[in-house]
Design a protein around this motif. Structure first.
Motif, mmCIF file in Angstrom:
data_model
loop_
_atom_site.group_PDB
_atom_site.id
_atom_site.type_symbol
_atom_site.label_atom_id
_atom_site.label_comp_id
_atom_site.label_asym_id
_atom_site.label_seq_id
_atom_site.Cartn_x
_atom_site.Cartn_y
_atom_site.Cartn_z
ATOM 1 N N GLY A 138 0.802 -1.212 0.000
ATOM 2 C CA GLY A 138 0.000 0.000 0.000
ATOM 3 C C GLY A 138 0.833 1.259 0.000
ATOM 4 O O GLY A 138 0.333 2.346 -0.330
ATOM 5 N N ALA A 139 2.110 1.149 0.357
ATOM 6 C CA ALA A 139 2.992 2.311 0.387
ATOM 7 C C ALA A 139 3.573 2.617 -0.987
ATOM 8 O O ALA A 139 4.165 3.685 -1.186
ATOM 9 N N LEU A 140 3.435 1.688 -1.911
ATOM 10 C CA LEU A 140 3.952 1.920 -3.264
ATOM 11 C C LEU A 140 3.039 2.881 -4.009
ATOM 12 O O LEU A 140 1.870 3.055 -3.665
ATOM 13 N N SER A 141 3.567 3.491 -5.043
ATOM 14 C CA SER A 141 2.700 4.289 -5.913
ATOM 15 C C SER A 141 1.740 3.338 -6.620
ATOM 16 O O SER A 141 1.996 2.129 -6.731
ATOM 17 N N ALA A 142 0.633 3.881 -7.083
ATOM 18 C CA ALA A 142 -0.367 3.038 -7.748
ATOM 19 C C ALA A 142 0.240 2.331 -8.955
ATOM 20 O O ALA A 142 -0.044 1.162 -9.218
ATOM 21 N N LEU A 143 1.101 3.021 -9.693
ATOM 22 C CA LEU A 143 1.715 2.425 -10.881
ATOM 23 C C LEU A 143 2.660 1.295 -10.506
ATOM 24 O O LEU A 143 2.658 0.226 -11.128
ATOM 25 N N GLN A 144 3.485 1.519 -9.460
ATOM 26 C CA GLN A 144 4.412 0.480 -9.017
ATOM 27 C C GLN A 144 3.647 -0.722 -8.470
ATOM 28 O O GLN A 144 3.980 -1.873 -8.768
ATOM 29 N N ARG A 145 2.626 -0.455 -7.668
ATOM 30 C CA ARG A 145 1.866 -1.550 -7.042
ATOM 31 C C ARG A 145 1.199 -2.431 -8.089
ATOM 32 O O ARG A 145 1.226 -3.659 -7.999
ATOM 33 N N GLU A 146 0.614 -1.805 -9.100
ATOM 34 C CA GLU A 146 -0.052 -2.585 -10.137
ATOM 35 C C GLU A 146 0.947 -3.455 -10.879
ATOM 36 O O GLU A 146 0.692 -4.639 -11.133
ATOM 37 N N ALA A 147 2.102 -2.896 -11.237
ATOM 38 C CA ALA A 147 3.110 -3.663 -11.969
ATOM 39 C C ALA A 147 3.642 -4.815 -11.124
ATOM 40 O O ALA A 147 3.780 -5.951 -11.609
ATOM 41 N N VAL A 148 3.959 -4.544 -9.845
ATOM 42 C CA VAL A 148 4.493 -5.584 -8.962
ATOM 43 C C VAL A 148 3.469 -6.697 -8.759
ATOM 44 O O VAL A 148 3.807 -7.890 -8.818
ATOM 45 N N CYS A 149 2.217 -6.345 -8.532
ATOM 46 C CA CYS A 149 1.186 -7.363 -8.293
ATOM 47 C C CYS A 149 0.939 -8.225 -9.531
ATOM 48 O O CYS A 149 0.691 -9.427 -9.414
ATOM 49 N N LEU A 150 1.026 -7.627 -10.718
ATOM 50 C CA LEU A 150 0.841 -8.417 -11.932
ATOM 51 C C LEU A 150 1.919 -9.491 -12.054
ATOM 52 O O LEU A 150 1.648 -10.613 -12.485
ATOM 53 N N VAL A 151 3.140 -9.141 -11.660
ATOM 54 C CA VAL A 151 4.244 -10.097 -11.757
ATOM 55 C C VAL A 151 4.161 -11.152 -10.664
ATOM 56 O O VAL A 151 4.228 -12.357 -10.938
ATOM 57 N N TYR A 152 4.002 -10.725 -9.431
ATOM 58 C CA TYR A 152 4.199 -11.638 -8.307
ATOM 59 C C TYR A 152 2.929 -12.278 -7.762
ATOM 60 O O TYR A 152 3.002 -13.225 -6.986
ATOM 61 N N GLY A 212 10.639 -1.120 -21.219
ATOM 62 C CA GLY A 212 11.556 -0.517 -20.258
ATOM 63 C C GLY A 212 10.832 0.168 -19.115
ATOM 64 O O GLY A 212 11.284 0.131 -17.965
ATOM 65 N N THR A 213 9.692 0.796 -19.407
ATOM 66 C CA THR A 213 8.907 1.456 -18.373
ATOM 67 C C THR A 213 8.341 0.437 -17.398
ATOM 68 O O THR A 213 8.361 0.644 -16.169
ATOM 69 N N ALA A 214 7.818 -0.678 -17.931
ATOM 70 C CA ALA A 214 7.274 -1.724 -17.067
ATOM 71 C C ALA A 214 8.357 -2.291 -16.153
ATOM 72 O O ALA A 214 8.149 -2.485 -14.945
ATOM 73 N N LYS A 215 9.539 -2.543 -16.713
ATOM 74 C CA LYS A 215 10.643 -3.082 -15.924
ATOM 75 C C LYS A 215 11.048 -2.113 -14.820
ATOM 76 O O LYS A 215 11.334 -2.519 -13.683
ATOM 77 N N ALA A 216 11.058 -0.832 -15.148
ATOM 78 C CA ALA A 216 11.451 0.176 -14.161
ATOM 79 C C ALA A 216 10.450 0.230 -13.014
ATOM 80 O O ALA A 216 10.842 0.348 -11.839
ATOM 81 N N ARG A 217 9.156 0.138 -13.321
ATOM 82 C CA ARG A 217 8.144 0.162 -12.266
ATOM 83 C C ARG A 217 8.271 -1.046 -11.347
ATOM 84 O O ARG A 217 8.165 -0.922 -10.122
ATOM 85 N N ILE A 218 8.501 -2.205 -11.951
ATOM 86 C CA ILE A 218 8.657 -3.417 -11.143
ATOM 87 C C ILE A 218 9.892 -3.308 -10.264
ATOM 88 O O ILE A 218 9.861 -3.586 -9.061
ATOM 89 N N ARG A 219 11.010 -2.890 -10.862
ATOM 90 C CA ARG A 219 12.263 -2.769 -10.116
ATOM 91 C C ARG A 219 12.151 -1.752 -8.988
ATOM 92 O O ARG A 219 12.534 -2.026 -7.846
ATOM 93 N N ASP A 220 11.588 -0.594 -9.283
ATOM 94 C CA ASP A 220 11.481 0.448 -8.269
ATOM 95 C C ASP A 220 10.535 0.036 -7.149
ATOM 96 O O ASP A 220 10.800 0.301 -5.968
ATOM 97 N N GLY A 221 9.427 -0.618 -7.517
ATOM 98 C CA GLY A 221 8.489 -1.077 -6.492
ATOM 99 C C GLY A 221 9.106 -2.114 -5.583
ATOM 100 O O GLY A 221 8.943 -2.071 -4.356
ATOM 101 N N LEU A 222 9.836 -3.053 -6.163
ATOM 102 C CA LEU A 222 10.458 -4.103 -5.372
ATOM 103 C C LEU A 222 11.566 -3.540 -4.478
ATOM 104 O O LEU A 222 11.709 -3.936 -3.313
ATOM 105 N N ASN A 223 12.330 -2.585 -5.019
ATOM 106 C CA ASN A 223 13.368 -1.952 -4.205
ATOM 107 C C ASN A 223 12.759 -1.209 -3.018
ATOM 108 O O ASN A 223 13.313 -1.209 -1.914
ATOM 109 N N HIS A 224 11.619 -0.585 -3.240
ATOM 110 C CA HIS A 224 10.940 0.119 -2.153
ATOM 111 C C HIS A 224 10.496 -0.881 -1.076
ATOM 112 O O HIS A 224 10.636 -0.613 0.128
ATOM 113 N N LEU A 225 9.963 -2.014 -1.517
ATOM 114 C CA LEU A 225 9.546 -3.037 -0.547
ATOM 115 C C LEU A 225 10.733 -3.525 0.272
ATOM 116 O O LEU A 225 10.657 -3.661 1.490
#
Length: 202
Positions: free
Chosen positions: A149-163, A181-194
């Motif tokens: 829930g602390a991730l941005s909406a864009l990061q959260r959606e990308a991370v949840c789709l993958v995992y 590249g944008t999708a990869k960046a959102r996933i990477r940034d979201g996971l790093n935040h977690l």
């Protein structure tokens, strides 16, 4: 791109216009060099079909062709004073610039494809969910979900789709209608935040 014009062949296979047309185009370009926008429009109308055809044969993409042609005429506007009628025709000069710019784009596209391919190879060597698994193994999954829930909406959606739904990075990009590249960046940034928020050291 900043070099002066080449000879009549221009290395680009441009057709040689009739003498009268050659002189007219040279005069238009001289007026372009003085900032005459009407002359520029007339020069574009007189030469763009040939330039467009040349670029399209090289890059084989209508979208890229439109971009390259636009760049060529921008350079023509900016560099008109460099044209030397003693070294070739206006059309040959334009086609030389078009050929060089198209080749640059082809090489750039190849580099981009190679980079994406290498990334996919590296991803295939490591289980795609290894980082996520270590996060979940280190802390209660409820805490992980809370931190989502602390991730941005864009990061959260990308991370949840993958995992949670098992999407590949490319499928995420297609689902979200964004570049890979944008999708990869959102996933990477979201996971790093977690990882940072949960204090997980991997």
């Amino acid at each position: 791109m900043s070099e002066g014009p080449t000879g009549r062949s221009g290395g680009a296979g441009a057709p040689v216009p009739a003498p009268g047309r050659t002189e007219e185009q040279a005069e238009l370009l001289r007026r372009v060099a003085a900032g005459d926008e009407d002359a520029f429009a007339r020069l574009y109308d007189a030469t763009s079909a040939v330039v467009h055809g040349l670029v399209l044969r090289l890059v084989r993409s209508p979208e890229l062709t439109a971009e390259v042609v636009q760049e060529v005429y921008l350079m023509a506007w900016q560099q008109a004073e460099r044209f030397d009628a003693g070294r070739g025709t206006v059309l040959a000069w334009l086609c030389t610039m078009a050929h060089r710019r198209a080749v640059d784009r082809i090489r750039q596209s190849q580099r981009d494809r190679d980079r994406d391919q290498q990334y996919e190879i590296r991803q295939a060597e490591i289980p795609s969910d290894s980082t996520w698994s270590e996060v979940e193994q280190s802390l209660d999954s409820g805490e992980v979900r809370a931190q989502l829930g602390a991730l941005s909406a864009l990061q959260r959606e990308a991370v949840c789709l993958v995992y949670y739904r098992g999407y590949s990075h490319r499928q995420v990009a297609e689902h979200l209608d964004v570049p890979l590249g944008t999708a990869k960046a959102r996933i990477r940034d979201g996971l790093n935040h977690l990882r940072s928020a949960l204090g997980v050291r991997l």
